[in-house]
Design a protein around this motif. Sequence first.
Motif, PDB file in Angstrom:
ATOM      1  N   GLU A  50     -11.645  -3.330  25.635  1.00  0.00           N
ATOM      2  CA  GLU A  50     -11.771  -3.322  24.036  1.00  0.00           C
ATOM      3  C   GLU A  50     -12.808  -4.057  23.677  1.00  0.00           C
ATOM      4  O   GLU A  50     -13.320  -3.562  22.458  1.00  0.00           O
ATOM      5  N   ARG A  51     -13.041  -5.078  24.191  1.00  0.00           N
ATOM      6  CA  ARG A  51     -14.500  -6.011  23.887  1.00  0.00           C
ATOM      7  C   ARG A  51     -15.652  -5.241  23.933  1.00  0.00           C
ATOM      8  O   ARG A  51     -16.548  -5.338  23.148  1.00  0.00           O
ATOM      9  N   MET A  52     -15.762  -4.700  24.970  1.00  0.00           N
ATOM     10  CA  MET A  52     -16.894  -3.761  25.351  1.00  0.00           C
ATOM     11  C   MET A  52     -17.117  -2.563  24.422  1.00  0.00           C
ATOM     12  O   MET A  52     -18.322  -2.087  23.891  1.00  0.00           O
ATOM     13  N   MET A  53     -15.830  -1.985  24.051  1.00  0.00           N
ATOM     14  CA  MET A  53     -15.979  -0.815  23.084  1.00  0.00           C
ATOM     15  C   MET A  53     -16.616  -1.560  21.740  1.00  0.00           C
ATOM     16  O   MET A  53     -17.139  -0.623  20.979  1.00  0.00           O
ATOM     17  N   ALA A  54     -15.654  -2.484  21.244  1.00  0.00           N
ATOM     18  CA  ALA A  54     -16.250  -3.081  19.844  1.00  0.00           C
ATOM     19  C   ALA A  54     -17.903  -3.392  20.161  1.00  0.00           C
ATOM     20  O   ALA A  54     -18.533  -3.328  19.066  1.00  0.00           O
ATOM     21  N   TYR A  55     -18.494  -4.124  21.260  1.00  0.00           N
ATOM     22  CA  TYR A  55     -19.749  -4.239  21.269  1.00  0.00           C
ATOM     23  C   TYR A  55     -20.550  -2.933  21.164  1.00  0.00           C
ATOM     24  O   TYR A  55     -21.350  -3.228  20.465  1.00  0.00           O
ATOM     25  N   CYS A  56     -20.325  -1.882  21.734  1.00  0.00           N
ATOM     26  CA  CYS A  56     -20.985  -0.548  21.805  1.00  0.00           C
ATOM     27  C   CYS A  56     -21.140  -0.190  20.223  1.00  0.00           C
ATOM     28  O   CYS A  56     -22.167   0.258  19.967  1.00  0.00           O
ATOM     29  N   ASP A  57     -19.900  -0.449  19.500  1.00  0.00           N
ATOM     30  CA  ASP A  57     -19.930   0.008  18.050  1.00  0.00           C
ATOM     31  C   ASP A  57     -20.865  -0.910  17.239  1.00  0.00           C
ATOM     32  O   ASP A  57     -21.824  -0.513  16.331  1.00  0.00           O
ATOM     33  N   GLN A  58     -21.018  -2.075  17.781  1.00  0.00           N
ATOM     34  CA  GLN A  58     -21.736  -3.273  17.184  1.00  0.00           C
ATOM     35  C   GLN A  58     -23.203  -2.918  17.263  1.00  0.00           C
ATOM     36  O   GLN A  58     -23.989  -3.205  16.532  1.00  0.00           O
ATOM     37  N   VAL A  59     -23.686  -2.530  18.514  1.00  0.00           N
ATOM     38  CA  VAL A  59     -24.861  -2.425  18.911  1.00  0.00           C
ATOM     39  C   VAL A  59     -25.361  -1.232  18.021  1.00  0.00           C
ATOM     40  O   VAL A  59     -26.674  -1.083  17.668  1.00  0.00           O
ATOM     41  N   PHE A  60     -24.542  -0.231  17.852  1.00  0.00           N
ATOM     42  CA  PHE A  60     -24.757   1.205  16.951  1.00  0.00           C
ATOM     43  C   PHE A  60     -25.140   0.584  15.487  1.00  0.00           C
ATOM     44  O   PHE A  60     -26.436   1.016  14.904  1.00  0.00           O
ATOM     45  N   GLN A  61     -24.346  -0.197  14.946  1.00  0.00           N
ATOM     46  CA  GLN A  61     -24.662  -0.534  13.772  1.00  0.00           C
ATOM     47  C   GLN A  61     -25.720  -1.684  13.333  1.00  0.00           C
ATOM     48  O   GLN A  61     -26.750  -1.569  12.620  1.00  0.00           O
ATOM     49  N   ASP A  62     -26.008  -2.463  14.409  1.00  0.00           N
ATOM     50  CA  ASP A  62     -27.558  -3.181  14.738  1.00  0.00           C
ATOM     51  C   ASP A  62     -28.691  -2.335  14.736  1.00  0.00           C
ATOM     52  O   ASP A  62     -29.545  -2.821  13.994  1.00  0.00           O
ATOM     53  N   GLU A  63     -28.466  -1.380  15.587  1.00  0.00           N
ATOM     54  CA  GLU A  63     -29.601  -0.469  15.644  1.00  0.00           C
ATOM     55  C   GLU A  63     -29.625   0.571  14.479  1.00  0.00           C
ATOM     56  O   GLU A  63     -31.023   0.994  14.363  1.00  0.00           O
TER      57      GLU A  63
END
Length: 298
Positions: A182-195
């Motif tokens: 779940e933490r990695m899934m949230a991280y992938c979302d955050q990377v999308f938002q950051d980029e």
Amino acid sequence: MKAPGRLLLVTLCSLGFSAVYILLCCWACLPFCLDCHLSINPRPTVPGPQHFSGYSSVPDGKPLVREPCRSCAVVSSSGQMLGSGLGAKIDGAECVLRMNQAPTVGFEADVGRRSTLRVISHTSVPLLLRNYSHYFQQARDTVYVVWGQGRHMDRALGGPTYRVLLQLTRTYPGLQVYTFTERMMAYCDQVFQDETGKNRRQSGSFLSTGWFTMILALELCEEIVVYGMVSDSYCREESHPSVPYHYFEKGRLDECQMYLAHERAPRSAHRFITEKAVFSRWAKKRPIVFAHPSWRTQ
């Protein structure tokens, strides 16, 4: 103590507190800080197996532990691969990453035979089950990494996709199945938002399996060659050829039509073109090469 001395002491203490605060924040949000994370920064060449904590094994929940790969071939499912003749070159990489149910049998000359890791959407798990003998009986040396969110993948409540994965590991002892945490899934979302500057959910976007594969490859691989992935500008070029969306589904969906339709859709769509623009920027920081068609990073 004179006033200048007191001012200096207060300033130093303030700076010290700020430094500690920043360090604690970076530790707390890891891996949600792109600049802190191993996936984009150069990987340390530490010998021996490493723990990749963003991926949890079925059923025991242990992290993925394996040697990093010196060279990786990330093989797209695109129709660009048809007639490429790149199979032998792909198989020459130390690790070969594939996506979803993209087959190798019958396409070996173009896409190769080997599959070190296969990144799978929870929606594609039933498609692999249609040919379970190929994926789970014969390819026993492949590591399967499944991504998905919400109730489908819930371990504690026994989500439907997780139950299928659990049954697979019982049916085929020794099968290596992992899920994105779940933490990695949230991280992938955050990377999308950051980029992109856009919240994935609010913008009506679904990340693609290609996105999750690249995240995994950036953690695992020292050098990456991506086969069959077009650039973010490719589909807007007048001279681009028409190829199937998937190399194993000839005559069905056109790749660029699919990409453009998803990019324009207001809701519930993959942002394939946006993701490729992000990959281009990542290639400036890490040794990533895009082959067949080859394209320069912007």
